[in-house]
Design an enzyme around this catalytic site. Structure first.
Site, PDB file in Angstrom:
ATOM      1  N   TYR A 178       0.504 -10.173 -14.040  1.00 34.05           N
ATOM      2  CA  TYR A 178       0.333 -10.670 -12.824  1.00 34.05           C
ATOM      3  C   TYR A 178      -1.215 -11.220 -12.481  1.00 34.05           C
ATOM      4  O   TYR A 178      -1.359 -12.400 -12.309  1.00 34.05           O
ATOM      5  CB  TYR A 178       0.725  -9.768 -11.703  1.00 34.05           C
ATOM      6  CG  TYR A 178       0.274  -9.815 -10.466  1.00 34.05           C
ATOM      7  CD1 TYR A 178       0.965 -10.852  -9.687  1.00 34.05           C
ATOM      8  CD2 TYR A 178      -0.639  -9.137  -9.898  1.00 34.05           C
ATOM      9  CE1 TYR A 178       0.508 -11.159  -8.325  1.00 34.05           C
ATOM     10  CE2 TYR A 178      -1.081  -9.200  -8.567  1.00 34.05           C
ATOM     11  CZ  TYR A 178      -0.532 -10.513  -7.753  1.00 34.05           C
ATOM     12  OH  TYR A 178      -1.015 -10.724  -6.529  1.00 34.05           O
ATOM     13  N   LYS A 184      -2.861 -14.961 -11.889  1.00 35.44           N
ATOM     14  CA  LYS A 184      -3.738 -15.620 -10.942  1.00 35.44           C
ATOM     15  C   LYS A 184      -4.958 -16.140 -11.305  1.00 35.44           C
ATOM     16  O   LYS A 184      -5.331 -17.144 -10.920  1.00 35.44           O
ATOM     17  CB  LYS A 184      -4.162 -14.234 -10.113  1.00 35.44           C
ATOM     18  CG  LYS A 184      -3.087 -13.687  -9.275  1.00 35.44           C
ATOM     19  CD  LYS A 184      -2.551 -14.628  -7.939  1.00 35.44           C
ATOM     20  CE  LYS A 184      -1.261 -13.966  -7.228  1.00 35.44           C
ATOM     21  NZ  LYS A 184      -0.852 -15.215  -6.245  1.00 35.44           N
ATOM     22  N   SER A 202      -6.151 -12.750  -5.756  1.00 41.40           N
ATOM     23  CA  SER A 202      -6.170 -11.423  -5.522  1.00 41.40           C
ATOM     24  C   SER A 202      -7.363 -10.705  -6.192  1.00 41.40           C
ATOM     25  O   SER A 202      -7.996 -11.282  -7.188  1.00 41.40           O
ATOM     26  CB  SER A 202      -4.938 -10.817  -6.433  1.00 41.40           C
ATOM     27  OG  SER A 202      -5.058  -9.542  -6.489  1.00 41.40           O
TER      28      SER A 202
HETATM   29  P1  NAD Z   1       6.076 -11.351  -0.550  1.00 42.87           P
HETATM   30  O1  NAD Z   1       6.927 -11.370  -1.837  1.00 42.87           O
HETATM   31  O2  NAD Z   1       6.388 -10.848   0.623  1.00 42.87           O
HETATM   32  O3  NAD Z   1       5.948 -12.943  -0.150  1.00 42.87           O
HETATM   33  C1  NAD Z   1       6.061 -14.262  -1.141  1.00 42.87           C
HETATM   34  C2  NAD Z   1       6.981 -15.185  -0.511  1.00 42.87           C
HETATM   35  O4  NAD Z   1       7.157 -16.246  -1.659  1.00 42.87           O
HETATM   36  C3  NAD Z   1       8.500 -14.561  -0.517  1.00 42.87           C
HETATM   37  O5  NAD Z   1       9.052 -14.682   0.830  1.00 42.87           O
HETATM   38  C4  NAD Z   1       9.514 -14.961  -1.450  1.00 42.87           C
HETATM   39  O6  NAD Z   1      10.677 -15.397  -1.376  1.00 42.87           O
HETATM   40  C5  NAD Z   1       8.491 -16.502  -1.915  1.00 42.87           C
HETATM   41  N1  NAD Z   1       8.558 -16.910  -3.219  1.00 42.87           N
HETATM   42  C6  NAD Z   1       8.552 -16.308  -4.309  1.00 42.87           C
HETATM   43  N2  NAD Z   1       8.645 -17.179  -5.495  1.00 42.87           N
HETATM   44  C7  NAD Z   1       8.994 -18.185  -4.728  1.00 42.87           C
HETATM   45  C8  NAD Z   1       9.344 -19.667  -5.455  1.00 42.87           C
HETATM   46  N3  NAD Z   1       9.142 -19.632  -6.621  1.00 42.87           N
HETATM   47  N4  NAD Z   1       9.450 -20.586  -4.605  1.00 42.87           N
HETATM   48  C9  NAD Z   1       9.559 -20.567  -3.364  1.00 42.87           C
HETATM   49  N5  NAD Z   1       9.098 -19.457  -2.712  1.00 42.87           N
HETATM   50  C10 NAD Z   1       9.010 -18.209  -3.553  1.00 42.87           C
HETATM   51  O7  NAD Z   1       4.378 -11.367  -0.983  1.00 42.87           O
HETATM   52  P2  NAD Z   1       3.082 -11.072  -0.047  1.00 42.87           P
HETATM   53  O8  NAD Z   1       2.743 -10.009  -0.011  1.00 42.87           O
HETATM   54  O9  NAD Z   1       3.391 -11.774   1.206  1.00 42.87           O
HETATM   55  O10 NAD Z   1       1.946 -12.062  -0.886  1.00 42.87           O
HETATM   56  C11 NAD Z   1       1.920 -13.457  -0.784  1.00 42.87           C
HETATM   57  C12 NAD Z   1       0.945 -13.878  -2.066  1.00 42.87           C
HETATM   58  O11 NAD Z   1      -0.294 -13.118  -1.795  1.00 42.87           O
HETATM   59  C13 NAD Z   1       1.198 -13.820  -3.288  1.00 42.87           C
HETATM   60  O12 NAD Z   1       0.769 -14.786  -3.966  1.00 42.87           O
HETATM   61  C14 NAD Z   1       0.580 -12.463  -3.833  1.00 42.87           C
HETATM   62  O13 NAD Z   1       0.366 -12.574  -5.399  1.00 42.87           O
HETATM   63  C15 NAD Z   1      -0.620 -12.630  -3.156  1.00 42.87           C
HETATM   64  N6  NAD Z   1      -1.228 -11.147  -2.958  1.00 42.87           N
HETATM   65  C16 NAD Z   1      -0.465 -10.317  -2.170  1.00 42.87           C
HETATM   66  C17 NAD Z   1      -1.083  -9.142  -2.174  1.00 42.87           C
HETATM   67  C18 NAD Z   1      -0.600  -8.067  -1.569  1.00 42.87           C
HETATM   68  O14 NAD Z   1      -0.774  -6.743  -1.393  1.00 42.87           O
HETATM   69  N7  NAD Z   1       0.599  -8.332  -0.636  1.00 42.87           N
HETATM   70  C19 NAD Z   1      -2.552  -8.830  -2.621  1.00 42.87           C
HETATM   71  C20 NAD Z   1      -3.204  -9.793  -3.328  1.00 42.87           C
HETATM   72  C21 NAD Z   1      -2.597 -11.245  -3.651  1.00 42.87           C
HETATM   73  C1  UD1 Z   2      -1.833  -2.932  -6.705  1.00 41.51           C
HETATM   74  C2  UD1 Z   2      -1.497  -3.821  -7.975  1.00 41.51           C
HETATM   75  C3  UD1 Z   2      -2.344  -4.977  -7.952  1.00 41.51           C
HETATM   76  C4  UD1 Z   2      -2.556  -5.522  -6.304  1.00 41.51           C
HETATM   77  C5  UD1 Z   2      -2.653  -4.745  -5.403  1.00 41.51           C
HETATM   78  C6  UD1 Z   2      -2.641  -5.313  -3.907  1.00 41.51           C
HETATM   79  C7  UD1 Z   2      -0.956  -2.197  -9.492  1.00 41.51           C
HETATM   80  C8  UD1 Z   2      -1.311  -1.505 -10.923  1.00 41.51           C
HETATM   81  N1  UD1 Z   2      -1.735  -2.864  -9.021  1.00 41.51           N
HETATM   82  O1  UD1 Z   2      -3.257  -2.330  -6.762  1.00 41.51           O
HETATM   83  O2  UD1 Z   2      -2.269  -5.757  -8.711  1.00 41.51           O
HETATM   84  O3  UD1 Z   2      -3.240  -6.785  -6.445  1.00 41.51           O
HETATM   85  O4  UD1 Z   2      -1.822  -3.463  -5.521  1.00 41.51           O
HETATM   86  O5  UD1 Z   2      -1.417  -5.373  -3.621  1.00 41.51           O
HETATM   87  O6  UD1 Z   2       0.277  -1.953  -9.222  1.00 41.51           O
HETATM   88  N2  UD1 Z   2      -1.126   5.245  -4.881  1.00 41.51           N
HETATM   89  C9  UD1 Z   2      -0.729   6.672  -4.579  1.00 41.51           C
HETATM   90  N3  UD1 Z   2       0.626   6.843  -4.731  1.00 41.51           N
HETATM   91  C10 UD1 Z   2       1.781   5.810  -4.480  1.00 41.51           C
HETATM   92  C11 UD1 Z   2       0.919   4.489  -4.729  1.00 41.51           C
HETATM   93  C12 UD1 Z   2      -0.171   4.328  -4.722  1.00 41.51           C
HETATM   94  O7  UD1 Z   2      -1.373   7.489  -4.818  1.00 41.51           O
HETATM   95  O8  UD1 Z   2       2.682   5.979  -4.172  1.00 41.51           O
HETATM   96  C13 UD1 Z   2      -2.881   5.062  -5.230  1.00 41.51           C
HETATM   97  C14 UD1 Z   2      -3.110   4.183  -6.467  1.00 41.51           C
HETATM   98  O9  UD1 Z   2      -3.546   5.150  -7.279  1.00 41.51           O
HETATM   99  C15 UD1 Z   2      -4.308   3.376  -5.954  1.00 41.51           C
HETATM  100  C16 UD1 Z   2      -3.900   3.388  -4.206  1.00 41.51           C
HETATM  101  O10 UD1 Z   2      -2.851   4.410  -3.950  1.00 41.51           O
HETATM  102  O11 UD1 Z   2      -5.300   4.601  -5.934  1.00 41.51           O
HETATM  103  C17 UD1 Z   2      -3.767   2.024  -3.788  1.00 41.51           C
HETATM  104  O12 UD1 Z   2      -2.380   1.654  -4.696  1.00 41.51           O
HETATM  105  P1  UD1 Z   2      -1.758   0.206  -4.479  1.00 41.51           P
HETATM  106  O13 UD1 Z   2      -1.482   0.174  -2.885  1.00 41.51           O
HETATM  107  O14 UD1 Z   2      -0.537   0.301  -5.376  1.00 41.51           O
HETATM  108  O15 UD1 Z   2      -3.022  -0.877  -4.828  1.00 41.51           O
HETATM  109  P2  UD1 Z   2      -3.680  -1.088  -6.047  1.00 41.51           P
HETATM  110  O16 UD1 Z   2      -3.599   0.009  -7.040  1.00 41.51           O
HETATM  111  O17 UD1 Z   2      -4.976  -1.369  -5.227  1.00 41.51           O
END
Ligand code: NAD
Ligand code: UD1
Length: 344
Positions: free
Chosen positions: A155, A159, A131
């Protein structure tokens, strides 16, 4: 032998989640046989029927936990995986401050178990969901893969720790081929509207929150601060369409060849948008004004965060294609067709 059993096989941990489900669609359509391992902690079984409706292929799903070594060993004994795409884990930054041990357990211990099982079974190719949070409170934008690393919550720390384990593992054994994909802000949904992000409870992230306001589940968008040093005072982020993101994974899989070692790649567009710009774009997509109120900043938020995607473009031959209008249009289609997510 079934059609899928003849295809190259890839293990997708967390393949029932938001990003993993889109990856499974892309893998099936690209001629892979994805095998999903998911513990269903944040996944609805319905997602797999939806994937099948999109691709016409059933999904091979194993219910199990990445922290369970015997489950992993059975899985690696049953299939001959070309590589692993590792999404499974917990991802809510705020929650990680309250429950740090869950994050170290699922994200760090879980990844360690997985890496050990991979090593034991001689499967040493891995794409890891990292991330942009690993850049901590970096000041200098855009972020390159060489920007300073740091964590502002457990978190982010989890990572960083997994990235470090993988760098050390690949340094000790040059058979490892690892891509650390640093996602910026994934949003949007598959253009069928059949799969998308379905957060439990009140969403933490901006797009799911705005979408739930648009569909009437939440009363108003809360803008978390309008006094940041940005053009309109609201936070700026690098939103990336989930389909562009998963295409980046396919490109990363293709560069995992002998000698690759462990390398980080940014997956972002390079373009930042403010909260107000996102809300306006969403209003265009859903065709109605959305009630919006400015409230206090959220602790730990940075003013702006966006990628330099140049290295990924050069090394992976990948760049994001979909613009903000498409991100919000696809996100809205999913939310409108599924007002209560998969339980609609
Ligand atoms: P998500 O929660 O939708 O998907 C994660 C999946 O992993 C779920 O289906 C959950 O049931 C499964 N899971 C969780 N813990 C587990 C375990 N111990 N064993 C087996 N399965 C397990 O999340 P996502 O948005 O799809 O994110 C996927 C990955 O990407 C995560 O590692 C997250 O940290 C990373 N990531 C997501 C974002 C984002 O904004 N969505 C941003 C940066 C990084
Ligand atoms: C969040 C996570 C980050 C993660 C990323 C992608 C936090 C502190 N950080 O970051 O660890 O990697 O998501 O999934 O949670 N905002 C609003 N109203 C809302 C929600 C968000 O104004 O209801 C604003 C926030 O202040 C920010 C932007 O929208 O400026 C995006 O927010 P968000 O979607 O939560 O993502 P990140 O802050 O980038």
């Amino acid at each position: 032998m079934s059609h899928q059993q003849q295809l190259p096989t890839v293990l997708v941990t967390g393949g029932g989640g938001y990003l993993g489900s889109h990856m499974v669609v892309m893998l099936q359509q690209a001629g892979w046989h994805p095998v999903v391992l998911d513990n269903f902690s944040n996944c609805q079984p319905e997602v797999f029927s939806r994937i099948e409706r999109i691709t016409g292929e059933p999904v091979t799903v194993v219910e199990g936990d990445i922290r369970d070594a015997s489950c992993l060993n059975r899985l690696f004994d049953s299939y001959s995986f070309e590589l692993v795409v590792h999404f499974a884990g917990l991802k809510a930054a705020g929650e990680s401050v309250q429950q740090p041990l869950s994050y170290y357990d699922n994200n760090v211990s879980g990844s360690l178990q997985l890496i050990q099982a991979m090593a034991y079974h001689q499967c040493k190719r891995l794409v890891f969901s990292s991330s942009a949070t690993v850049y901590g409170a970096a000041k200098q934008m855009p972020l390159t893969e060489n920007s300073p690393l740091g964590a502002v919550n457990p978190y982010g720390q989890s990572k960083l720790m997994v990235e470090q384990m993988l760098r050390d593992t690949a340094a000790a054994d040059d058979e490892w081929q690892v891509a650390l994909l640093r996602y910026f802000n994934p949003v949007g949904a598959h253009d069928s509207g059949l799969i998308g992000e379905d957060p439990g409870g009140v969403p933490n992230n901006l797009l799911p929150f705005v979408a739930q306001v648009a569909v009437g589940r939440l009363p108003e968008v809360q803008v978390l601060g309008d006094d940041y040093p940005t053009p309109d005072g609201t936070g700026v982020r690098d939103y990336i369409h989930v389909m562009d993101l998963v295409e980046g994974h396919l490109k990363a899989m293709a560069v995992l060849t002998p000698g690759h070692g462990c390398q980080a790649y940014n997956l972002g567009t390079g373009q930042g948008y403010s909260v107000l710009e996102v809300v306006r774009a969403f209003e265009q997509a859903c065709g109605k004004p959305l009630p919006t109120r400015v409230v206090a900043r959220r602790e730990g938020d940075v003013a702006q965060c966006f990628a330099d995607p140049g290295f990924s473009q050069q090394q992976l031959g990948w760049r994001a294609q979909r613009d903000l209008a498409q991100m919000v249009t696809d996100h809205w289609r999913w939310q409108q067709q599924n007002p209560q997510g998969y339980s609609s």
